[in-house]
Scaffold this motif. Structure first.
Motif, mmCIF file in Angstrom:
data_model
loop_
_atom_site.group_PDB
_atom_site.id
_atom_site.type_symbol
_atom_site.label_atom_id
_atom_site.label_comp_id
_atom_site.label_asym_id
_atom_site.label_seq_id
_atom_site.Cartn_x
_atom_site.Cartn_y
_atom_site.Cartn_z
ATOM 1 N N HIS A 147 0.846 -1.199 0.000
ATOM 2 C CA HIS A 147 0.000 0.000 0.000
ATOM 3 C C HIS A 147 0.886 1.255 0.000
ATOM 4 O O HIS A 147 0.861 2.057 0.924
ATOM 5 C CB HIS A 147 -0.947 0.009 1.201
ATOM 6 C CG HIS A 147 -1.840 -1.194 1.247
ATOM 7 N ND1 HIS A 147 -2.945 -1.334 0.439
ATOM 8 C CD2 HIS A 147 -1.777 -2.327 1.979
ATOM 9 C CE1 HIS A 147 -3.531 -2.489 0.685
ATOM 10 N NE2 HIS A 147 -2.843 -3.114 1.602
ATOM 11 N N PRO A 161 -0.841 5.597 5.548
ATOM 12 C CA PRO A 161 -2.241 5.133 5.536
ATOM 13 C C PRO A 161 -3.227 6.173 5.029
ATOM 14 O O PRO A 161 -4.173 5.838 4.317
ATOM 15 C CB PRO A 161 -2.498 4.790 7.012
ATOM 16 C CG PRO A 161 -1.154 4.547 7.602
ATOM 17 C CD PRO A 161 -0.221 5.452 6.875
ATOM 18 N N ILE A 162 -3.044 7.442 5.393
ATOM 19 C CA ILE A 162 -3.980 8.475 4.960
ATOM 20 C C ILE A 162 -3.896 8.677 3.453
ATOM 21 O O ILE A 162 -4.914 8.803 2.764
ATOM 22 C CB ILE A 162 -3.691 9.809 5.694
ATOM 23 C CG1 ILE A 162 -3.961 9.638 7.185
ATOM 24 C CG2 ILE A 162 -4.554 10.930 5.121
ATOM 25 C CD1 ILE A 162 -3.630 10.858 8.014
ATOM 26 N N ASN A 182 -2.923 6.453 1.248
ATOM 27 C CA ASN A 182 -3.502 5.279 0.592
ATOM 28 C C ASN A 182 -5.018 5.291 0.646
ATOM 29 O O ASN A 182 -5.673 4.827 -0.286
ATOM 30 C CB ASN A 182 -2.956 3.997 1.222
ATOM 31 C CG ASN A 182 -1.605 3.609 0.688
ATOM 32 O OD1 ASN A 182 -1.485 3.087 -0.403
ATOM 33 N ND2 ASN A 182 -0.563 3.903 1.452
ATOM 34 N N LYS A 183 -5.571 5.807 1.725
ATOM 35 C CA LYS A 183 -7.029 5.890 1.823
ATOM 36 C C LYS A 183 -7.565 6.933 0.859
ATOM 37 O O LYS A 183 -8.586 6.724 0.194
ATOM 38 C CB LYS A 183 -7.416 6.260 3.270
ATOM 39 C CG LYS A 183 -8.908 6.273 3.521
ATOM 40 C CD LYS A 183 -9.492 4.868 3.451
ATOM 41 C CE LYS A 183 -10.953 4.864 3.823
ATOM 42 N NZ LYS A 183 -11.555 3.520 3.677
ATOM 43 N N LEU A 184 -6.867 8.051 0.756
ATOM 44 C CA LEU A 184 -7.309 9.142 -0.103
ATOM 45 C C LEU A 184 -7.218 8.765 -1.575
ATOM 46 O O LEU A 184 -8.090 9.112 -2.380
ATOM 47 C CB LEU A 184 -6.465 10.388 0.174
ATOM 48 C CG LEU A 184 -6.839 11.660 -0.575
ATOM 49 C CD1 LEU A 184 -8.250 12.103 -0.201
ATOM 50 C CD2 LEU A 184 -5.835 12.767 -0.262
ATOM 51 N N ASN A 226 -6.997 5.519 -2.839
ATOM 52 C CA ASN A 226 -7.095 4.062 -2.920
ATOM 53 C C ASN A 226 -7.469 3.574 -4.316
ATOM 54 O O ASN A 226 -7.268 2.417 -4.654
ATOM 55 C CB ASN A 226 -8.067 3.506 -1.879
ATOM 56 C CG ASN A 226 -9.463 4.070 -2.022
ATOM 57 O OD1 ASN A 226 -9.720 4.923 -2.877
ATOM 58 N ND2 ASN A 226 -10.373 3.606 -1.189
ATOM 59 N N ASP A 280 -4.222 2.633 -5.863
ATOM 60 C CA ASP A 280 -3.387 1.738 -5.069
ATOM 61 C C ASP A 280 -3.414 0.341 -5.686
ATOM 62 O O ASP A 280 -4.364 -0.406 -5.511
ATOM 63 C CB ASP A 280 -3.882 1.710 -3.622
ATOM 64 C CG ASP A 280 -3.031 0.819 -2.733
ATOM 65 O OD1 ASP A 280 -1.908 0.470 -3.151
ATOM 66 O OD2 ASP A 280 -3.497 0.471 -1.633
ATOM 67 N N SER A 337 -7.146 -1.351 -5.158
ATOM 68 C CA SER A 337 -7.920 -1.341 -3.909
ATOM 69 C C SER A 337 -9.385 -1.014 -4.141
ATOM 70 O O SER A 337 -10.273 -1.585 -3.507
ATOM 71 C CB SER A 337 -7.324 -0.330 -2.927
ATOM 72 O OG SER A 337 -6.084 -0.791 -2.440
ATOM 73 N N LYS A 338 -9.664 -0.056 -5.046
ATOM 74 C CA LYS A 338 -11.054 0.349 -5.258
ATOM 75 C C LYS A 338 -11.190 1.027 -6.617
ATOM 76 O O LYS A 338 -10.333 1.833 -7.000
ATOM 77 C CB LYS A 338 -11.490 1.324 -4.157
ATOM 78 C CG LYS A 338 -12.941 1.784 -4.249
ATOM 79 C CD LYS A 338 -13.281 2.706 -3.108
ATOM 80 C CE LYS A 338 -14.732 3.196 -3.179
ATOM 81 N NZ LYS A 338 -15.693 2.088 -3.077
#
Length: 204
Positions: free
Chosen positions: A43, A54-55, A57-59, A61, A64, A87-88
């Motif tokens: 990630h 992590p932030i 990768n979330k933003l 994704n 990713d 991821s999405k």
């Protein structure tokens, strides 16, 4: 005598069942060995070529990448297949790019896809680049998008790339970007890469 015969029959039936199951497992393993899979489970999306974590990768994704693969199917030997797992799947007003890249006969080849905006405009392609970076697009490519599982699958006609049995796709790798185009220059806000691994040899 009847009990002994019954035990023998049951034993033979059990051995046959085990043999069938093992045959299917072996066949399944052989089928999986036809794939060349490159994983990227760290990630490691990088924003503005600097920030990560992590932030980030979330933003980002939707760019990713988790893995990509190269494979063939004996029932359709005229095609080469490539998949990418992310991821999405997400559509935005800005551009997302997904590319699988390799070397062949001294040239750089890629297959990929652009998602252009939130109305789900898709541009899929294959291309190769000469030493002076002249681009040659190959349009006989199609991509399927599995939004539920985040998987893209490209189908590439081998003849369009001049591929035949024994040819080698050298050290495939993958890259995704998120950004915008201005004056034909791509500005990237986030990027992810899967490093190259082993060569892929065309089987059919």
């Amino acid at each position: 005598m009847k009990k002994t015969l019954a035990v023998i029959v049951i034993g033979l039936f059990f051995l046959m069942s085990v043999n069938i199951i093992m045959s299917k497992v072996i066949a399944s393993n052989v089928e999986k060995e036809e794939y060349t899979v490159f994983d990227d489970d760290t990630h490691d999306v990088r924003a503005f070529f600097l920030f990560r974590g992590p932030i980030v990768n979330k933003l980002f994704n939707h760019i990713d990448m988790l893995s990509f693969s190269v494979y063939e199917d004996a029932e359709t030997p005229e095609f080469l297949y490539m998949t990418m797992h992310i991821s999405k799947v997400k559509y935005t007003e800005l551009r997302s790019l997904y590319n699988i890249i390799w070397n062949f006969n001294g040239l750089i080849y890629c297959t990929g896809m652009h998602t252009l905006n939130s109305s789900k405009t898709i541009l899929d392609y294959s291309a190769y680049y000469e030493l002076d970076e002249t681009e040659h697009k190959i349009w006989n490519t199609s991509v399927e998008i599995d939004e539920m599982n985040g998987v893209f699958t490209w189908t590439i006609t081998k003849n369009d790339l001049g591929l035949k049995k024994g040819d080698v796709l050298e050290k495939p790798w993958a890259q995704s970007n998120f950004g915008t185009k201005e004056w034909e220059t791509f500005k990237s806000f986030a990027i992810d890469k899967i490093p190259s691994g082993s060569d892929y040899v065309i089987q059919y």
